[in-house]
Design an enzyme around this catalytic site. Structure first.
Site, short mmCIF file in Angstrom:
data_model
loop_
_atom_site.label_atom_id
_atom_site.label_comp_id
_atom_site.label_asym_id
_atom_site.label_seq_id
_atom_site.Cartn_x
_atom_site.Cartn_y
_atom_site.Cartn_z
N SER A 156 -14.19 -3.85 2.16
CA SER A 156 -13.55 -5.17 2.15
C SER A 156 -12.34 -5.08 3.05
O SER A 156 -11.79 -4.00 3.27
CB SER A 156 -13.16 -5.59 0.73
OG SER A 156 -12.36 -4.61 0.09
N GLU B 83 -8.51 -6.88 4.45
CA GLU B 83 -7.41 -7.79 4.16
C GLU B 83 -6.76 -8.27 5.45
O GLU B 83 -6.51 -7.48 6.37
CB GLU B 83 -6.34 -7.08 3.30
CG GLU B 83 -5.18 -8.00 2.94
CD GLU B 83 -4.24 -7.37 1.93
OE1 GLU B 83 -4.68 -7.16 0.78
OE2 GLU B 83 -3.09 -7.07 2.29
N THR C 241 -3.52 -12.72 2.42
CA THR C 241 -2.31 -12.45 1.65
C THR C 241 -1.38 -13.65 1.56
O THR C 241 -1.49 -14.62 2.31
CB THR C 241 -1.53 -11.28 2.25
OG1 THR C 241 -1.01 -11.69 3.54
CG2 THR C 241 -2.40 -10.06 2.44
N TYR C 242 -0.43 -13.52 0.61
CA TYR C 242 0.74 -14.39 0.50
C TYR C 242 1.93 -13.63 1.08
O TYR C 242 1.98 -12.40 0.98
CB TYR C 242 1.06 -14.65 -0.96
CG TYR C 242 0.66 -15.98 -1.53
CD1 TYR C 242 -0.47 -16.66 -1.08
CD2 TYR C 242 1.40 -16.57 -2.54
CE1 TYR C 242 -0.85 -17.87 -1.62
CE2 TYR C 242 1.03 -17.77 -3.10
CZ TYR C 242 -0.09 -18.42 -2.65
OH TYR C 242 -0.46 -19.61 -3.19
N ALA D 231 6.19 -12.88 0.84
CA ALA D 231 7.13 -12.74 -0.26
C ALA D 231 7.60 -14.11 -0.73
O ALA D 231 7.89 -14.99 0.08
CB ALA D 231 8.33 -11.89 0.17
N ASP E 166 6.03 -10.91 -4.97
CA ASP E 166 7.37 -10.39 -4.69
C ASP E 166 8.36 -11.53 -4.54
O ASP E 166 8.03 -12.58 -3.97
CB ASP E 166 7.37 -9.56 -3.41
CG ASP E 166 6.48 -8.33 -3.53
OD1 ASP E 166 6.45 -7.73 -4.62
OD2 ASP E 166 5.81 -7.98 -2.54
N ALA F 229 1.25 -10.88 -13.72
CA ALA F 229 -0.13 -10.96 -13.24
C ALA F 229 -1.12 -11.00 -14.38
O ALA F 229 -2.15 -11.68 -14.29
CB ALA F 229 -0.42 -9.79 -12.31
N HIS G 158 4.67 1.13 -9.07
CA HIS G 158 5.33 -0.03 -8.46
C HIS G 158 6.84 0.20 -8.44
O HIS G 158 7.41 0.71 -9.41
CB HIS G 158 4.99 -1.28 -9.27
CG HIS G 158 5.40 -2.55 -8.58
ND1 HIS G 158 6.71 -3.01 -8.57
CD2 HIS G 158 4.68 -3.46 -7.88
CE1 HIS G 158 6.76 -4.14 -7.89
NE2 HIS G 158 5.55 -4.44 -7.47
N ALA H 151 8.75 -0.92 -11.55
CA ALA H 151 8.32 -0.47 -12.87
C ALA H 151 9.34 0.48 -13.47
O ALA H 151 9.98 1.27 -12.77
CB ALA H 151 6.95 0.21 -12.77
N PHE I 11 8.08 0.25 6.21
CA PHE I 11 7.43 -0.57 5.20
C PHE I 11 7.13 0.26 3.95
O PHE I 11 7.27 -0.22 2.82
CB PHE I 11 6.16 -1.19 5.75
CG PHE I 11 5.49 -2.14 4.81
CD1 PHE I 11 6.07 -3.37 4.54
CD2 PHE I 11 4.31 -1.81 4.19
CE1 PHE I 11 5.46 -4.25 3.65
CE2 PHE I 11 3.70 -2.68 3.31
CZ PHE I 11 4.28 -3.91 3.03
N HIS J 182 -11.01 -0.61 0.62
CA HIS J 182 -10.38 -1.87 1.02
C HIS J 182 -9.41 -1.55 2.15
O HIS J 182 -8.47 -0.77 1.97
CB HIS J 182 -9.63 -2.47 -0.17
CG HIS J 182 -9.03 -3.82 0.11
ND1 HIS J 182 -9.78 -4.96 0.22
CD2 HIS J 182 -7.73 -4.20 0.28
CE1 HIS J 182 -8.99 -6.00 0.44
NE2 HIS J 182 -7.75 -5.57 0.50
#
Length: 322
Positions: free
Chosen positions: A33, A35, A66-67, A69, A127, A144, A168, A171, A235, A285
């Site tokens: 898949s 992205e 994607t979205y 931030a 985010d 989520a 994360h 977290a 990043f 992915h």
């Protein structure tokens, strides 16, 4: 007493790694898949659709969009997903987040996707805008897991969620992060897709932890081929992905040699996915960054062939039989 040479001592004491499986044209190719991210300009839109056109013949299981931030690319994401559904044979998966929107607004977007024929959602907390802390919308889905449960009430979506082999960044602990992943899957998610990683052993240890925690859903590894090391390192520092020293060493001195960078990137990513294949992983992915060539090359190494290749081979075989 026999002395053992230092080199032999290292060989004897080193970790034993099983051989990579030999290429086998009869073996089933792994599922892939891809992205993409929505374009911000006309030039970037042309680049995106050129990327889609290049990778579409590989027949991916789905492609996600994607979205940004804070949901900053919502409209562009929506438009790209709908165009994919309308103009291509690909299966689009729309990213949907909890950030900055009420439940009614999020539900309306999801309902609109369903009515447009989009059956797959990548459900994320999302985010906060850069420089701010995440805070749930007063009338929205807080996390989520809540979003997944809400989507299940709307329609029978296929739902993917995010997993973090290195935890994360927000977290409180790795255990809390794993508990959160289990909540998302228990709420009705179909699979998890991981944040990208470079150290394959990190992902394999994460799978072991998932199994101990009672997680049995597919945990699909996210793969990001690196063609710009400095950008990837920056990043990665933000998203909590460790960058091994050996990766930086491989890219040293290639700043002005893009061709060598591409070769190194292809070798690193291909070695990563082949090692994962040797450990039984059969789905990947790819974070394409809207640049298709590395992903396309790695797909070939994995045994994935485009529809055009398959048609050409079939025609060639037919000619040989005449």
């Amino acid at each position: 007493m026999t002395r053992i040479a230092p080199t032999l001592r290292r060989w004897l004491a080193g970790e034993r790694i099983g051989p990579l499986p030999p290429p086998d044209s009869a073996a089933p190719a792994p599922l892939l898949s891809f992205e993409f991210f929505p374009p911000k300009t006309e030039v970037l839109e042309q680049q995106l659709w050129a990327c889609i056109k290049r990778l579409a013949p590989l027949a991916p299981r789905f492609v996600s969009v994607t979205y940004g931030a804070g949901g900053s690319t919502h409209e562009r994401t929506h438009a790209t997903v709908l165009r994919l559904a309308r103009e291509t044979d690909l299966v689009p998966a729309a990213h949907l987040t909890c950030v900055g929107a009420s439940r009614d607004d999020v539900n309306a977007v999801a309902q609109g996707y369903w009515e447009a024929g989009v059956r797959h959602i990548v459900a994320l907390r999302g985010d906060a805008p850069i420089g701010t802390e995440y805070a749930p919308h007063p009338g929205g889905y807080a996390y989520a897991s809540d979003l997944v449960a809400g989507l299940r009430q709307i329609a029978d979506f296929e739902i993917s969620v995010a997993a973090y082999p290195e935890t994360h960044p927000s977290a409180s602990s790795s255990e809390a992060d794993l508990d959160n992943l289990k909540r998302k899957l228990d709420s009705g998610a179909t699979r998890a897709i991981t944040q990208y990683f470079f150290d394959t052993s990190i992902y394999l240890r994460f799978l072991e932890r998932c199994l101990v925690a009672g997680i049995t859903a597919p945990i699909v590894p996210g793969i990001m081929p690196v063609s710009n090391y400095e950008q990837a390192a920056r990043f990665s520092a933000i998203c909590g992905t460790s960058v091994p020293r050996w990766l930086g060493h491989l890219f040293e001195g290639t700043e002005n040699d893009p061709e060598i960078r591409r070769i190194v990137a292809a070798i690193v990513a291909a070695e990563q996915v082949r090692t994962l294949q040797a450990n039984g992983i059969d789905e990947f992915h790819f974070y394409t960054l809207n640049r298709p060539e590395l992903t396309y090359a790695i797909a070939r190494i994995l045994g994935v062939r485009s529809k055009n290749d398959r048609r050409a081979n079939g025609k060639e075989r037919s000619n040989l039989l005449m």
